[in-house]
Design a protein around this motif. Structure first.
Motif, mmCIF file in Angstrom:
data_model
loop_
_atom_site.group_PDB
_atom_site.id
_atom_site.type_symbol
_atom_site.label_atom_id
_atom_site.label_comp_id
_atom_site.label_asym_id
_atom_site.label_seq_id
_atom_site.Cartn_x
_atom_site.Cartn_y
_atom_site.Cartn_z
ATOM 1 N N ALA A 28 38.580 63.993 -29.366
ATOM 2 C CA ALA A 28 37.860 64.552 -30.507
ATOM 3 C C ALA A 28 36.542 65.201 -30.103
ATOM 4 C CB ALA A 28 37.614 63.447 -31.535
ATOM 5 N N VAL A 29 35.773 64.531 -29.276
ATOM 6 C CA VAL A 29 34.450 65.049 -28.905
ATOM 7 C C VAL A 29 34.588 66.305 -28.052
ATOM 8 C CG1 VAL A 29 32.326 64.512 -27.672
ATOM 9 C CG2 VAL A 29 33.409 62.772 -29.089
ATOM 10 N N ARG A 30 35.491 66.265 -27.090
ATOM 11 C CA ARG A 30 35.671 67.431 -26.225
ATOM 12 C C ARG A 30 36.194 68.625 -27.011
ATOM 13 N NH1 ARG A 30 39.182 66.450 -21.126
ATOM 14 N NH2 ARG A 30 37.445 65.082 -20.691
ATOM 15 N N ALA A 31 37.106 68.391 -27.939
ATOM 16 C CA ALA A 31 37.652 69.490 -28.739
ATOM 17 C C ALA A 31 36.564 70.132 -29.593
ATOM 18 C CB ALA A 31 38.782 68.972 -29.625
ATOM 19 N N SER A 32 35.766 69.293 -30.251
ATOM 20 C CA SER A 32 34.695 69.828 -31.098
ATOM 21 C C SER A 32 33.650 70.557 -30.259
ATOM 22 C CB SER A 32 34.034 68.688 -31.883
ATOM 23 O OG SER A 32 32.921 69.156 -32.591
ATOM 24 N N ALA A 33 33.253 69.959 -29.148
ATOM 25 C CA ALA A 33 32.210 70.561 -28.320
ATOM 26 C C ALA A 33 32.681 71.864 -27.688
ATOM 27 C CB ALA A 33 31.784 69.581 -27.233
ATOM 28 N N LEU A 34 33.908 71.883 -27.193
ATOM 29 C CA LEU A 34 34.431 73.082 -26.528
ATOM 30 C C LEU A 34 34.515 74.258 -27.493
ATOM 31 C CD1 LEU A 34 35.731 74.282 -23.927
ATOM 32 C CD2 LEU A 34 37.920 73.552 -24.876
ATOM 33 N N LEU A 35 35.075 74.022 -28.670
ATOM 34 C CA LEU A 35 35.219 75.113 -29.634
ATOM 35 C C LEU A 35 33.876 75.547 -30.207
ATOM 36 C CD1 LEU A 35 38.431 73.891 -31.460
ATOM 37 C CD2 LEU A 35 38.221 75.820 -29.892
ATOM 38 N N SER A 36 32.995 74.579 -30.469
ATOM 39 C CA SER A 36 31.671 74.923 -31.003
ATOM 40 C C SER A 36 30.857 75.706 -29.983
ATOM 41 C CB SER A 36 30.922 73.654 -31.405
ATOM 42 O OG SER A 36 31.611 72.986 -32.418
ATOM 43 N N LEU A 37 30.951 75.314 -28.724
ATOM 44 C CA LEU A 37 30.254 76.048 -27.669
ATOM 45 C C LEU A 37 30.782 77.473 -27.559
ATOM 46 C CD1 LEU A 37 28.199 75.964 -25.304
ATOM 47 C CD2 LEU A 37 30.106 75.270 -23.844
ATOM 48 N N THR A 38 32.080 77.633 -27.665
ATOM 49 C CA THR A 38 32.680 78.969 -27.586
ATOM 50 C C THR A 38 32.178 79.864 -28.719
ATOM 51 O OG1 THR A 38 34.651 78.004 -26.575
ATOM 52 C CG2 THR A 38 34.863 80.214 -27.526
ATOM 53 N N VAL A 39 32.178 79.334 -29.936
ATOM 54 C CA VAL A 39 31.709 80.127 -31.079
ATOM 55 C C VAL A 39 30.218 80.417 -30.953
ATOM 56 C CG1 VAL A 39 31.343 80.067 -33.584
ATOM 57 C CG2 VAL A 39 33.518 79.350 -32.624
ATOM 58 N N GLY A 40 29.445 79.418 -30.541
ATOM 59 C CA GLY A 40 27.999 79.617 -30.398
ATOM 60 C C GLY A 40 27.663 80.649 -29.334
ATOM 61 N N LEU A 41 28.344 80.565 -28.198
ATOM 62 C CA LEU A 41 28.083 81.539 -27.131
ATOM 63 C C LEU A 41 28.529 82.944 -27.529
ATOM 64 C CD1 LEU A 41 29.021 79.545 -23.902
ATOM 65 C CD2 LEU A 41 26.749 80.243 -24.680
ATOM 66 N N PHE A 42 29.615 83.042 -28.270
ATOM 67 C CA PHE A 42 30.078 84.361 -28.709
ATOM 68 C C PHE A 42 29.015 85.052 -29.564
ATOM 69 C CE2 PHE A 42 32.140 87.116 -31.813
ATOM 70 C CZ PHE A 42 32.832 87.967 -30.964
ATOM 71 N N PHE A 43 28.453 84.303 -30.523
ATOM 72 C CA PHE A 43 27.434 84.924 -31.382
ATOM 73 C C PHE A 43 26.086 85.037 -30.689
ATOM 74 C CE2 PHE A 43 30.567 83.950 -34.616
ATOM 75 C CZ PHE A 43 30.543 85.146 -35.312
ATOM 76 N N PHE A 44 25.870 84.278 -29.617
ATOM 77 C CA PHE A 44 24.650 84.449 -28.824
ATOM 78 C C PHE A 44 24.713 85.734 -28.008
ATOM 79 C CE2 PHE A 44 22.268 83.741 -24.867
ATOM 80 C CZ PHE A 44 21.002 83.547 -25.397
ATOM 81 N N TRP A 45 25.889 86.006 -27.441
ATOM 82 C CA TRP A 45 26.041 87.196 -26.599
ATOM 83 C C TRP A 45 26.279 88.465 -27.403
ATOM 84 C CZ3 TRP A 45 29.586 83.975 -23.029
ATOM 85 C CH2 TRP A 45 28.808 83.319 -22.076
ATOM 86 N N PHE A 46 26.896 88.326 -28.573
ATOM 87 C CA PHE A 46 27.205 89.498 -29.413
ATOM 88 C C PHE A 46 26.595 89.314 -30.809
ATOM 89 C CE2 PHE A 46 30.825 88.849 -26.511
ATOM 90 C CZ PHE A 46 30.678 89.978 -25.730
ATOM 91 N N PRO A 47 25.271 89.351 -30.930
ATOM 92 C CA PRO A 47 24.648 89.085 -32.231
ATOM 93 C C PRO A 47 24.782 90.233 -33.225
ATOM 94 C CG PRO A 47 22.967 89.622 -30.624
ATOM 95 C CD PRO A 47 24.284 89.561 -29.875
#
Length: 146
Positions: A28-47
């Motif tokens: 559960a923790v790895r799934a939430s962290a992995l997907l949240s990190l992916t979404v966060g980095l996407f909007f960080f790099w492509f604001p």
């Protein structure tokens, strides 16, 4: 249009996290962290891909909805309940997020409220119409020996 995109984000956050957790066996923790990190980095790099409101609100909405996807498959067995919980979370996020300004845990609290409300729907709609039925089911689920 922004509201619809936030609701879709809530649905995706809950269902994708549950899928990665249960079907890809990532926990559960790895799934939430992995997907949240992916979404966060996407909007960080492509604001500048979406408007400013969505760029600022999609990552926290996804992270909060991913908390719903961390639920065990013993509690929720079908994706339709996760979709309902994701919609409820999005509605709470859109309407109550300003109440939590200055306090920590707003996303987790909103996710817990949405998940508990969703878990209560079958009990509320049961033919027996007794609240004790839900309490008995919850007690069996908690104290069930493995």
């Amino acid at each position: 249009m922004n509201t619809l995109i936030i609701i879709i984000t809530g649905i995706l956050g809950a269902t994708l996290t549950f899928y990665v957790n249960e079907h890809l066996k990532q926990g559960a923790v790895r799934a939430s962290a992995l997907l949240s990190l992916t979404v966060g980095l996407f909007f960080f790099w492509f604001p500048d891909i979406l408007n400013n409101y969505l760029t600022q609100n999609i990552p926290p909405a996804f992270i909060g909805a991913s908390f719903i996807g961390m639920v065990s498959s013993k509690a929720i067995t079908h994706y339709s309940w996760l979709i309902i919980a994701g919609i409820l979370f999005s509605i709470i996020y859109l309407n109550a997020s300003h109440f939590f300004n200055g306090y920590g845990g707003a996303l987790g609290t909103s996710a817990a409220i949405a998940l508990l409300a969703t878990l209560g729907i079958p009990v509320t709609l049961s033919k027996r119409k007794k609240i004790t039925n839900g309490i008995l089911i919850f007690r069996k689920w908690i104290f069930k020996k493995k």
